[in-house]
Design a protein around this motif. Structure first.
Motif, mmCIF file in Angstrom:
data_model
loop_
_atom_site.group_PDB
_atom_site.id
_atom_site.type_symbol
_atom_site.label_atom_id
_atom_site.label_comp_id
_atom_site.label_asym_id
_atom_site.label_seq_id
_atom_site.Cartn_x
_atom_site.Cartn_y
_atom_site.Cartn_z
ATOM 1 N N ILE A 1 -3.511 0.727 -4.691
ATOM 2 C CA ILE A 1 -2.295 0.038 -4.257
ATOM 3 C C ILE A 1 -1.670 0.837 -3.119
ATOM 4 C CG2 ILE A 1 -0.022 -0.818 -4.929
ATOM 5 C CD1 ILE A 1 -1.082 -0.883 -7.825
ATOM 6 N N ILE A 2 -1.410 0.162 -2.019
ATOM 7 C CA ILE A 2 -0.776 0.794 -0.858
ATOM 8 C C ILE A 2 0.570 0.124 -0.642
ATOM 9 C CG2 ILE A 2 -0.961 1.216 1.621
ATOM 10 C CD1 ILE A 2 -4.084 0.973 1.164
ATOM 11 N N ASP A 3 1.630 0.904 -0.723
ATOM 12 C CA ASP A 3 2.997 0.390 -0.590
ATOM 13 C C ASP A 3 3.521 0.712 0.803
ATOM 14 O OD1 ASP A 3 5.678 -0.303 -0.750
ATOM 15 O OD2 ASP A 3 5.931 0.497 -2.775
ATOM 16 N N ARG A 4 3.720 -0.314 1.609
ATOM 17 C CA ARG A 4 4.174 -0.108 2.986
ATOM 18 C C ARG A 4 5.627 0.349 3.055
ATOM 19 N NH1 ARG A 4 2.729 -5.557 6.075
ATOM 20 N NH2 ARG A 4 4.167 -6.309 4.467
ATOM 21 N N SER A 5 6.404 0.070 2.009
ATOM 22 C CA SER A 5 7.818 0.456 2.039
ATOM 23 C C SER A 5 8.006 1.956 1.863
ATOM 24 C CB SER A 5 8.594 -0.285 0.948
ATOM 25 O OG SER A 5 8.194 0.127 -0.355
ATOM 26 N N THR A 6 7.026 2.614 1.251
ATOM 27 C CA THR A 6 7.121 4.055 1.010
ATOM 28 C C THR A 6 6.004 4.845 1.677
ATOM 29 O OG1 THR A 6 5.876 3.815 -1.059
ATOM 30 C CG2 THR A 6 8.280 3.711 -1.199
ATOM 31 N N PHE A 7 5.030 4.151 2.285
ATOM 32 C CA PHE A 7 3.860 4.786 2.889
ATOM 33 C C PHE A 7 3.133 5.667 1.869
ATOM 34 C CE2 PHE A 7 6.947 4.094 6.304
ATOM 35 C CZ PHE A 7 6.213 3.277 7.151
ATOM 36 N N ARG A 8 2.907 5.062 0.695
ATOM 37 C CA ARG A 8 2.228 5.756 -0.392
ATOM 38 C C ARG A 8 1.005 4.964 -0.847
ATOM 39 N NH1 ARG A 8 3.128 10.895 -1.711
ATOM 40 N NH2 ARG A 8 2.891 10.524 -3.935
ATOM 41 N N LEU A 9 -0.068 5.693 -1.155
ATOM 42 C CA LEU A 9 -1.275 5.119 -1.741
ATOM 43 C C LEU A 9 -1.407 5.637 -3.163
ATOM 44 C CD1 LEU A 9 -4.773 4.715 -0.129
ATOM 45 C CD2 LEU A 9 -4.562 5.700 -2.414
ATOM 46 N N THR A 10 -1.596 4.726 -4.112
ATOM 47 C CA THR A 10 -1.770 5.072 -5.516
ATOM 48 C C THR A 10 -3.063 4.440 -6.026
ATOM 49 O OG1 THR A 10 0.633 5.089 -5.849
ATOM 50 C CG2 THR A 10 -0.743 5.002 -7.815
ATOM 51 N N ALA A 11 -3.826 5.184 -6.801
ATOM 52 C CA ALA A 11 -5.025 4.648 -7.448
ATOM 53 C C ALA A 11 -4.785 4.597 -8.947
ATOM 54 C CB ALA A 11 -6.246 5.511 -7.138
ATOM 55 N N GLU A 12 -5.068 3.429 -9.542
ATOM 56 C CA GLU A 12 -4.886 3.216 -10.967
ATOM 57 C C GLU A 12 -6.232 3.000 -11.649
ATOM 58 O OE1 GLU A 12 -0.597 0.847 -10.919
ATOM 59 O OE2 GLU A 12 -2.465 -0.229 -11.347
ATOM 60 N N CYS A 13 -6.340 3.503 -12.857
ATOM 61 C CA CYS A 13 -7.525 3.280 -13.680
ATOM 62 C C CYS A 13 -7.088 2.588 -14.964
ATOM 63 C CB CYS A 13 -8.217 4.598 -13.993
ATOM 64 S SG CYS A 13 -9.739 4.425 -14.939
ATOM 65 N N SER A 14 -7.551 1.353 -15.170
ATOM 66 C CA SER A 14 -7.226 0.599 -16.382
ATOM 67 C C SER A 14 -8.341 0.791 -17.400
ATOM 68 C CB SER A 14 -7.066 -0.890 -16.051
ATOM 69 O OG SER A 14 -6.021 -1.084 -15.118
#
Length: 309
Positions: free
Chosen positions: A110-123
């Motif tokens: 997930i890349i959030d343009r409002s915070t310039f952050r990339l997060t990877a999730e593992c379900s």
């Protein structure tokens, strides 16, 4: 009335320019790329496996590929590769053998343009969701905004030989700092193709022939549209360990691997900065939304529930 026509004309002109999006971090050099998704591109991705298939399909033979019967040379040494492994494939097999629970998990970026952050999730199969990676990233500037939407990664270039192709198709080594994951658009049948040159990559500004024409940062609105990583080794390690890779391949861009299953990439959020950014990005994204129909149902085929059937 005149003011309204002026604004409308500006948005139409911006949307027209978005069809000729300049490739990753080359806004100053004017590289032109395919004007529309759906037009057959010279460089594309083949169908992704449907559940029940046991191997990742090979690339169709192209002029850029090595001859299929030739034995590939060894890839260059990668400082990101953990010690004692000969390549990322061997690392992948060993990791998944020691962590069998990873085979049934779902990996998402997930890349959030409002915070310039990339997060990877593992379900996990039990429903738990873990954040396994997080980092600040560089996104497209106002001239070439990174579009919101749903994309897929199904192969990665993860060795130091990965090339960037610049003005007049010249080869620029080292700019991607050993990692490039093209972002793809896919239909329900699993046919995927690159969305222009949009991708996630490392970044070494000193590798540019003229570094004065590029912003060196890896955080904020600084790129020509792609997603810049300050530390590609961490994402490379996390992605390959959690998803796994197939056999080593090579084309004109460099050595690469097919992922064992596709990875969804969501680009969300609004750019900070008010009305000016909003108008430009909104006009750009109108040309993207119509090609993303069916991506959700395609990705559902690879969910843990389906894989367990």
């Amino acid at each position: 009335m005149i003011g309204r026509l002026t604004i409308t004309g500006l948005l139409v002109f911006t949307f027209f320019l978005s069809g000729f999006w300049i490739s990753a971090d080359l806004a100053s050099e004017g590289v032109l790329l395919p004007a529309a998704v759906g037009v057959k591109m010279k460089e594309h991705s083949p169908s992704i496996n449907k559940p029940g298939q046991t191997s990742v399909p090979d690339l169709p033979v192209r002029d850029e590929d090595l001859i299929a019967e030739e034995k590939l040379p060894s890839p260059p040494d990668d400082p990101c590769l953990p010690p004692l492994y000969k390549d990322w494939r061997e690392f992948s097999l060993n990791y998944l053998d020691q962590h069998p629970e990873a085979k049934g998990s779902t990996f998402r970026i997930i890349i959030d343009r409002s915070t310039f952050r990339l997060t990877a999730e593992c379900s996990r199969q039990d429903g738990a969701v873990d954040e396994v990676y997080e980092s600040d990233v560089g996104l497209g500037d106002m001239n070439s905004p990174t579009p919101a939407g749903q994309f897929v990664i199904n192969h990665v270039y993860c060795y130091p030989d990965v090339m960037f192709f610049g003005w007049k198709n010249q080869r620029v080594p080292a700019l991607y700092n050993g990692f490039f994951a093209p972002l793809l658009l896919c239909d329900e049948a699993g046919r995927c193709r690159r969305y222009r040159e949009l991708g996630i990559h490392g970044f070494e500004p000193s590798a540019r022939p003229d570094p004065r024409n590029i912003r060196p940062e890896t955080s904020g609105a600084v790129s020509g549209g792609c997603i810049r990583l300050p530390d590609p080794c961490r994402l490379k390690y996390t992605l390959i360990s959690m998803v796994g890779v197939g056999d080593l391949k090579k084309d004109d861009r460099g050595f690469y691997y097919w992922l064992n299953r596709p990875v969804e990439v969501l680009i969300v959020g609004e750019y900070p900065g008010g009305e000016e950014y909003f108008n430009v990005v909104s006009a750009f994204e109108k040309g993207l939304s119509h090609v993303q129909d069916g991506l959700r149902s395609f990705l559902d085929m690879f969910s843990p529930a389906d894989n367990n059937n």
